[in-house]
Write a protein that holds these residues in place. Structure first.
Motif, PDB file in Angstrom:
ATOM      1  N   ALA A 115      43.299 -11.110 -22.979  1.00 30.12           N
ATOM      2  CA  ALA A 115      42.523 -10.408 -21.949  1.00 30.12           C
ATOM      3  C   ALA A 115      42.435  -8.908 -22.248  1.00 30.12           C
ATOM      4  O   ALA A 115      43.389  -8.307 -22.750  1.00 30.12           O
ATOM      5  CB  ALA A 115      43.152 -10.634 -20.585  1.00 30.12           C
ATOM      6  N   PHE A 116      41.254  -8.356 -21.987  1.00 29.65           N
ATOM      7  CA  PHE A 116      40.924  -6.942 -22.138  1.00 29.65           C
ATOM      8  C   PHE A 116      40.593  -6.546 -23.581  1.00 29.65           C
ATOM      9  O   PHE A 116      40.258  -5.404 -23.840  1.00 29.65           O
ATOM     10  CB  PHE A 116      42.025  -6.020 -21.577  1.00 29.65           C
ATOM     11  CG  PHE A 116      42.275  -6.232 -20.116  1.00 29.65           C
ATOM     12  CD1 PHE A 116      41.391  -5.740 -19.164  1.00 29.65           C
ATOM     13  CD2 PHE A 116      43.369  -6.969 -19.683  1.00 29.65           C
ATOM     14  CE1 PHE A 116      41.606  -5.951 -17.809  1.00 29.65           C
ATOM     15  CE2 PHE A 116      43.590  -7.193 -18.338  1.00 29.65           C
ATOM     16  CZ  PHE A 116      42.707  -6.686 -17.384  1.00 29.65           C
ATOM     17  N   GLU A 117      40.639  -7.526 -24.504  1.00 31.51           N
ATOM     18  CA  GLU A 117      40.166  -7.243 -25.860  1.00 31.51           C
ATOM     19  C   GLU A 117      38.642  -7.213 -25.865  1.00 31.51           C
ATOM     20  O   GLU A 117      37.976  -7.736 -24.972  1.00 31.51           O
ATOM     21  CB  GLU A 117      40.645  -8.314 -26.836  1.00 31.51           C
ATOM     22  CG  GLU A 117      42.049  -8.155 -27.336  1.00 31.51           C
ATOM     23  CD  GLU A 117      42.321  -9.097 -28.500  1.00 31.51           C
ATOM     24  OE1 GLU A 117      42.259  -8.633 -29.659  1.00 31.51           O
ATOM     25  OE2 GLU A 117      42.587 -10.290 -28.251  1.00 31.51           O
ATOM     26  N   ARG A 153      38.133 -11.265 -20.232  1.00 23.65           N
ATOM     27  CA  ARG A 153      39.101 -11.607 -19.189  1.00 23.65           C
ATOM     28  C   ARG A 153      39.636 -13.015 -19.479  1.00 23.65           C
ATOM     29  O   ARG A 153      39.000 -13.816 -20.165  1.00 23.65           O
ATOM     30  CB  ARG A 153      38.449 -11.565 -17.799  1.00 23.65           C
ATOM     31  CG  ARG A 153      37.949 -10.185 -17.388  1.00 23.65           C
ATOM     32  CD  ARG A 153      39.100  -9.182 -17.236  1.00 23.65           C
ATOM     33  NE  ARG A 153      38.632  -7.901 -16.721  1.00 23.65           N
ATOM     34  CZ  ARG A 153      38.249  -6.889 -17.476  1.00 23.65           C
ATOM     35  NH1 ARG A 153      38.275  -7.011 -18.802  1.00 23.65           N
ATOM     36  NH2 ARG A 153      37.849  -5.753 -16.940  1.00 23.65           N
ATOM     37  N   ALA A 154      40.806 -13.320 -18.906  1.00 22.05           N
ATOM     38  CA  ALA A 154      41.464 -14.592 -19.191  1.00 22.05           C
ATOM     39  C   ALA A 154      40.628 -15.793 -18.757  1.00 22.05           C
ATOM     40  O   ALA A 154      40.807 -16.898 -19.279  1.00 22.05           O
ATOM     41  CB  ALA A 154      42.830 -14.623 -18.516  1.00 22.05           C
ATOM     42  N   VAL A 173      38.252 -18.385 -26.649  1.00 21.52           N
ATOM     43  CA  VAL A 173      39.423 -18.721 -25.833  1.00 21.52           C
ATOM     44  C   VAL A 173      40.153 -17.406 -25.564  1.00 21.52           C
ATOM     45  O   VAL A 173      40.481 -16.667 -26.497  1.00 21.52           O
ATOM     46  CB  VAL A 173      40.365 -19.700 -26.561  1.00 21.52           C
ATOM     47  CG1 VAL A 173      41.622 -19.945 -25.726  1.00 21.52           C
ATOM     48  CG2 VAL A 173      39.648 -21.021 -26.845  1.00 21.52           C
ATOM     49  N   VAL A 174      40.397 -17.124 -24.281  1.00 23.42           N
ATOM     50  CA  VAL A 174      41.042 -15.866 -23.909  1.00 23.42           C
ATOM     51  C   VAL A 174      42.345 -16.169 -23.168  1.00 23.42           C
ATOM     52  O   VAL A 174      42.349 -16.888 -22.168  1.00 23.42           O
ATOM     53  CB  VAL A 174      40.133 -15.002 -23.022  1.00 23.42           C
ATOM     54  CG1 VAL A 174      40.805 -13.660 -22.720  1.00 23.42           C
ATOM     55  CG2 VAL A 174      38.779 -14.788 -23.693  1.00 23.42           C
ATOM     56  N   SER A 175      43.446 -15.612 -23.653  1.00 24.47           N
ATOM     57  CA  SER A 175      44.768 -15.813 -23.037  1.00 24.47           C
ATOM     58  C   SER A 175      45.118 -14.635 -22.138  1.00 24.47           C
ATOM     59  O   SER A 175      44.631 -13.512 -22.328  1.00 24.47           O
ATOM     60  CB  SER A 175      45.838 -15.949 -24.131  1.00 24.47           C
ATOM     61  OG  SER A 175      45.540 -17.033 -24.986  1.00 24.47           O
ATOM     62  N   LYS A 176      46.001 -14.912 -21.179  1.00 19.24           N
ATOM     63  CA  LYS A 176      46.483 -13.851 -20.311  1.00 19.24           C
ATOM     64  C   LYS A 176      47.408 -12.924 -21.091  1.00 19.24           C
ATOM     65  O   LYS A 176      48.021 -13.319 -22.080  1.00 19.24           O
ATOM     66  CB  LYS A 176      47.243 -14.430 -19.122  1.00 19.24           C
ATOM     67  CG  LYS A 176      46.389 -15.250 -18.174  1.00 19.24           C
ATOM     68  CD  LYS A 176      47.236 -15.799 -17.029  1.00 19.24           C
ATOM     69  CE  LYS A 176      46.390 -16.630 -16.068  1.00 19.24           C
ATOM     70  NZ  LYS A 176      47.220 -17.169 -14.955  1.00 19.24           N
TER      71      LYS A 176
END
Length: 204
Positions: A115-117, A153-154, A173-176
């Motif tokens: 997240a936030f990348e 965002r996640a 795919v986005v991780s927290k």
């Protein structure tokens, strides 16, 4: 000059050659004509009931430009004993090619994020398709549209790619973000309003 030429005698038959007829032809342009394509891609057709034969462009490799222009055609009749071969001109109106869709040809190298990348488009190749059938690979000139704010965002499973008013999606795919729970030692007193005491955070 009998020294140079000899005389010929005999019976000869003179045959009168009938003049060939003009074919009946009414020609029209069939379909669309697009700029940046060759004249050979434009079809010309005979009206029903016209003299049978074939039509062709005299300059088929001419590249069309936007606008109206006259081009020369040639008609060859199937019955060449009866009809003449004729040529003529017809107007062709070419229109600009427009983008109809974009799609992903090669996915980006990086598909997993935190997240936030920001989205990394390295390795991404898009295919742009135009109304004349032209297909072009795109590696730049498109916009990355995030679902929330201006970063990942996640909850995101894709980003939107936009070019020329057309869009497609790149799957991700986005991780927290992993956050350590701080450990606090020392003594403190809670008064019901605030905490006082000697507190020290021991986690990074």
């Amino acid at each position: 000059d009998t020294a140079t030429f000899s005389s010929l005698t005999g019976n000869y038959k003179i045959v009168a050659v009938e003049p060939k007829e003009n074919p009946t032809i009414n020609i029209s342009v069939s379909g669309m004509a697009y700029a940046e394509t060759k004249l050979s891609t434009v079809s010309i057709v005979l009206a029903e009931g016209n003299t049978e034969g074939t039509l062709e462009w005299l300059e088929p490799d001419t590249v069309l430009e936007v606008g109206e222009k006259e081009f020369t055609w040639k008609f060859t009749p199937s019955d060449t004993e009866t009809y003449k071969q004729v040529t003529g001109k017809i107007k062709v109106t070419a229109v600009a090619q427009t983008l109809t869709s974009i799609s992903i040809k090669t996915a980006q190298t990086k598909t997993s994020y935190t997240a936030f990348e920001l989205f990394d488009a390295n390795g991404l190749v898009l295919t742009a398709t135009y109304n004349a059938g032209k297909v072009v690979d795109i590696t730049e000139g498109y916009e990355v549209v995030y679902n929330t704010s201006n970063s990942l965002r996640a909850s995101d499973t894709y980003v939107t790619l936009s070019c020329g008013g057309k869009t497609c999606r790149a799957n991700i795919v986005v991780s927290k973000i992993s956050v350590k729970t701080p450990e606090i030692d020392g003594t403190y007193v809670y008064s019901g309003v605030s905490i006082t005491g000697n507190l020290k955070q021991t986690a990074d």
